[in-house]
Structure formats: structure tokens, C-alpha cells
Design an enzyme around this catalytic site. Sequence first.
Site, PDB file in Angstrom:
ATOM      1  N   ASN A  45       0.755  -1.198  -0.091  1.00  0.00           N
ATOM      2  CA  ASN A  45       0.007   0.092   0.204  1.00  0.00           C
ATOM      3  C   ASN A  45       0.777   1.212  -0.133  1.00  0.00           C
ATOM      4  O   ASN A  45       0.266   2.318  -0.089  1.00  0.00           O
ATOM      5  CB  ASN A  45      -0.937   0.137   1.195  1.00  0.00           C
ATOM      6  CG  ASN A  45      -0.104   0.097   2.515  1.00  0.00           C
ATOM      7  OD1 ASN A  45       1.105   0.028   2.569  1.00  0.00           O
ATOM      8  ND2 ASN A  45      -0.927   0.488   3.535  1.00  0.00           N
ATOM      9  N   GLN A 105       8.233  27.128  -0.918  1.00  0.00           N
ATOM     10  CA  GLN A 105       7.211  27.636  -0.151  1.00  0.00           C
ATOM     11  C   GLN A 105       7.857  27.986   1.124  1.00  0.00           C
ATOM     12  O   GLN A 105       7.298  27.452   2.189  1.00  0.00           O
ATOM     13  CB  GLN A 105       6.206  26.438  -0.111  1.00  0.00           C
ATOM     14  CG  GLN A 105       5.677  25.856  -1.477  1.00  0.00           C
ATOM     15  CD  GLN A 105       4.686  24.727  -1.157  1.00  0.00           C
ATOM     16  OE1 GLN A 105       3.925  24.732  -0.321  1.00  0.00           O
ATOM     17  NE2 GLN A 105       4.756  23.666  -1.981  1.00  0.00           N
ATOM     18  N   HIS A 138      16.772  27.788  -1.233  1.00  0.00           N
ATOM     19  CA  HIS A 138      16.525  28.591  -1.727  1.00  0.00           C
ATOM     20  C   HIS A 138      16.260  30.169  -1.373  1.00  0.00           C
ATOM     21  O   HIS A 138      16.547  30.913  -2.215  1.00  0.00           O
ATOM     22  CB  HIS A 138      14.880  28.232  -2.288  1.00  0.00           C
ATOM     23  CG  HIS A 138      14.100  28.947  -3.281  1.00  0.00           C
ATOM     24  ND1 HIS A 138      14.444  29.166  -4.708  1.00  0.00           N
ATOM     25  CD2 HIS A 138      12.851  29.939  -3.410  1.00  0.00           C
ATOM     26  CE1 HIS A 138      13.630  29.887  -5.337  1.00  0.00           C
ATOM     27  NE2 HIS A 138      12.776  30.331  -4.388  1.00  0.00           N
ATOM     28  N   LYS A 202      11.649  40.237 -15.162  1.00  0.00           N
ATOM     29  CA  LYS A 202      10.616  39.604 -15.945  1.00  0.00           C
ATOM     30  C   LYS A 202       9.407  39.722 -15.013  1.00  0.00           C
ATOM     31  O   LYS A 202       9.540  40.134 -14.000  1.00  0.00           O
ATOM     32  CB  LYS A 202      11.043  38.107 -15.816  1.00  0.00           C
ATOM     33  CG  LYS A 202      11.136  37.462 -14.599  1.00  0.00           C
ATOM     34  CD  LYS A 202      11.411  36.112 -14.457  1.00  0.00           C
ATOM     35  CE  LYS A 202      11.534  35.588 -13.167  1.00  0.00           C
ATOM     36  NZ  LYS A 202      11.837  34.199 -13.013  1.00  0.00           N
ATOM     37  N   ARG A 204       5.780  37.319 -13.436  1.00  0.00           N
ATOM     38  CA  ARG A 204       5.536  35.867 -13.438  1.00  0.00           C
ATOM     39  C   ARG A 204       3.860  35.909 -12.936  1.00  0.00           C
ATOM     40  O   ARG A 204       3.798  36.753 -11.769  1.00  0.00           O
ATOM     41  CB  ARG A 204       6.327  35.082 -12.299  1.00  0.00           C
ATOM     42  CG  ARG A 204       6.036  33.709 -12.151  1.00  0.00           C
ATOM     43  CD  ARG A 204       6.731  33.126 -10.837  1.00  0.00           C
ATOM     44  NE  ARG A 204       8.029  33.011 -11.119  1.00  0.00           N
ATOM     45  CZ  ARG A 204       8.673  31.981 -11.588  1.00  0.00           C
ATOM     46  NH1 ARG A 204       8.110  31.158 -11.986  1.00  0.00           N
ATOM     47  NH2 ARG A 204       9.910  31.989 -11.519  1.00  0.00           N
ATOM     48  N   ASP A 234      13.960  24.005 -12.419  1.00  0.00           N
ATOM     49  CA  ASP A 234      13.005  22.893 -12.458  1.00  0.00           C
ATOM     50  C   ASP A 234      12.388  22.495 -13.624  1.00  0.00           C
ATOM     51  O   ASP A 234      12.936  21.735 -14.383  1.00  0.00           O
ATOM     52  CB  ASP A 234      11.613  23.616 -11.581  1.00  0.00           C
ATOM     53  CG  ASP A 234      10.809  22.482 -11.170  1.00  0.00           C
ATOM     54  OD1 ASP A 234      10.714  21.401 -11.941  1.00  0.00           O
ATOM     55  OD2 ASP A 234       9.596  22.790 -10.363  1.00  0.00           O
ATOM     56  N   THR A 238      12.190  29.552 -17.035  1.00  0.00           N
ATOM     57  CA  THR A 238      13.092  30.776 -16.823  1.00  0.00           C
ATOM     58  C   THR A 238      14.172  30.972 -17.218  1.00  0.00           C
ATOM     59  O   THR A 238      14.639  31.952 -17.958  1.00  0.00           O
ATOM     60  CB  THR A 238      13.169  30.993 -15.087  1.00  0.00           C
ATOM     61  OG1 THR A 238      11.790  30.901 -14.533  1.00  0.00           O
ATOM     62  CG2 THR A 238      14.158  32.084 -14.974  1.00  0.00           C
TER      63      THR A 238
END
Length: 326
Positions: A45, A105, A138, A202, A204, A234, A238
Site C-alpha cells: 500500500n 514554499q 532557495h 521579468k 510571473r 525545475d 525561466t
Amino acid sequence: MNAKIGTPKKNLMFFSGRAHPELAEEVAKHLNVSITPQSAYDFANGEIFVRFEESVRGCDAFVIQSHCVPINQWVMEQLIMVDALKRASAKRITVIMPFYPYARQDKKHKGREPISARLIADLFKTAGADRIMTVDLHTAQIQGFFDGPVDHLFAQTLLSRYVKDQYGTDNVTVVSPDAGRTKLAEKWADDLGGVPIAFIHKTRDPLRPNEVVANRVVGEVRDRLCVVIDDMVDTGGTIAKAVDQLLDEGAADVVVAASHGVLSGPAPERLSSCGAKEVVFTNTLPIPDEKRFPKLTVLSIAPLLARAIQEVFEDGSVTSLFDGNA
């Protein structure tokens, strides 16, 4: 006599999850240790089971895991490994995350959003981690999410040395792919001997992740070798747009350098066809053969991780690995 005096001893034991065994083996080789044998498997599972095959009582445990796809499985596996070590009486547990999961995040952009990078830190603290070691966060503020020591290692020195050796520093401009990375570009410029910097202005759309609209180049790039730097790549949108923009502005050549090659979805195709002369990553994340392309160079982060582990184990200085700038 009311107390018995024992002989102080330290015992380094190295543990690896299943996400990136090649990196773990290389780190172990530099440390001159072997990876502690374990049984690790998935139930039908999807539940994960881990058991270490040797006693870990009183050891200084270092647990490495690269958080690639499927990221949630590997996060859970490392949490389970930490829990197993805590319950088996390891003296100190250092979690090594070459790529910190959920690092993007790190704050709330709008109401009712999570701060998942903080949640990751809380999960590892609850599981029993005493220390975290990671590479090129990050944002540096993530260090404050963990209630304990965080060793923030920098791959920038490794990458900039490679660029300097391969291309020299004459006629080089360091380019940030957006305004938010200009601080990193300044550090790169210093590493390369005070070369000029530029950035891509830029926009976004916050409602459409991984989609970018590049606008214009700020800085002098015409007839220069442009080194586009970032912490992670990623989907490659960009970076690909930045390379196109720089070539349109008259750049002689473009080299892309980033610490973490996430390379989701169309990223390999975008990077291989974007016009960059070379794309350089480190191996904080595994890059399988199907995601590699002729212009890709992957540098090993293992020597840096091994040196940092050795310093932590010997109660030395991790900052000294970066000339006091960590």
C-alpha cells in the site's frame, strides 16, 4: 565513589536513503567509511519500512537523502530513518538534505497558503533530528525554521571555480535570471574577480506556477560571455527564456550554472535547445541518463559534503570551508 568515569568516544555512522545511492556511496568513499547496512522496502500500500542491521547506540549518525521525484516518498523515508535512529539510541542525528524539499514554499504570498518549508523543518525536529545540513537553500531564511544548528553549504564556489577554469574571467558578465537573484549574482561576480553583473527583468503570474514572461535585460551583455546563475532549474522555462533574451541582446555566448538540476517535464529538451553553450549542475539531485544531453556538465558535491560531515563530527568549523563567508 559515587560515579564511574567512562572513556569518551565518538563513533561516526553514515546512513543513506534509496533516492540517490550514487551520491551517498561517493560521500562515504571520501569519508573512508561504509554505509551502514539496512533493510528498506515498501509495503503493497506504499508504506515504507526501514531497519538498520547494526547497533547504532551512542553513535553520531549522519543520514543523507536527496529529495527527487517522488519527493514525498523520499521525505517520508528519511523521516522514518531518523525516527528509527532516535528509538535505537543514536547520540546525535544529523539530517543531510543536499536539496531542501519544499524550499520554494518559504512564505505566504496570499491568505490561506501554507509555509511548507517550515513544516519540513518541524517534521524533522519532531522525528528526532538534532542538526540539518543542506546545500544552497532557495532563501537563507529557511535556516531559521529549524530549532537547532543548520549547516548551509554553498555549491557556488565549486561552480564558479569550474567556470573560471573553463572560460577565464575576461569579458564575462554574471546574469541573474530575475531581480530576486541579484545578491547571488554579486557573490558570483566577486568569486570571478569583480566582473560586471546584469539581470533579466521579468514578470510571473502567481496563479500560473512555472510560467514566466521575460521582459528585458538590465546591464551590459553585448559581445560578452554571459553566465546565467540560479539555485535550481525545475522546468527550465525561466532559464530558456533568459538565454533567448541574452542572445537577442547580442551576447557572444551563454553558460548556465545552477546548484540543483530538478529537471521536471520538458526541462532537458528546453535546455538542450535553448542556445546555451553549456549547462552546469551539481549532483545534489540524481540526473538519470534519459535527462542528460550533450551540453550538460554535472559536478560532484560529494567532496564538499564529506568535508562538512568531518568538521561536524570533529566539532570543527564548517564556516572555514567557505573562507569564513558561510
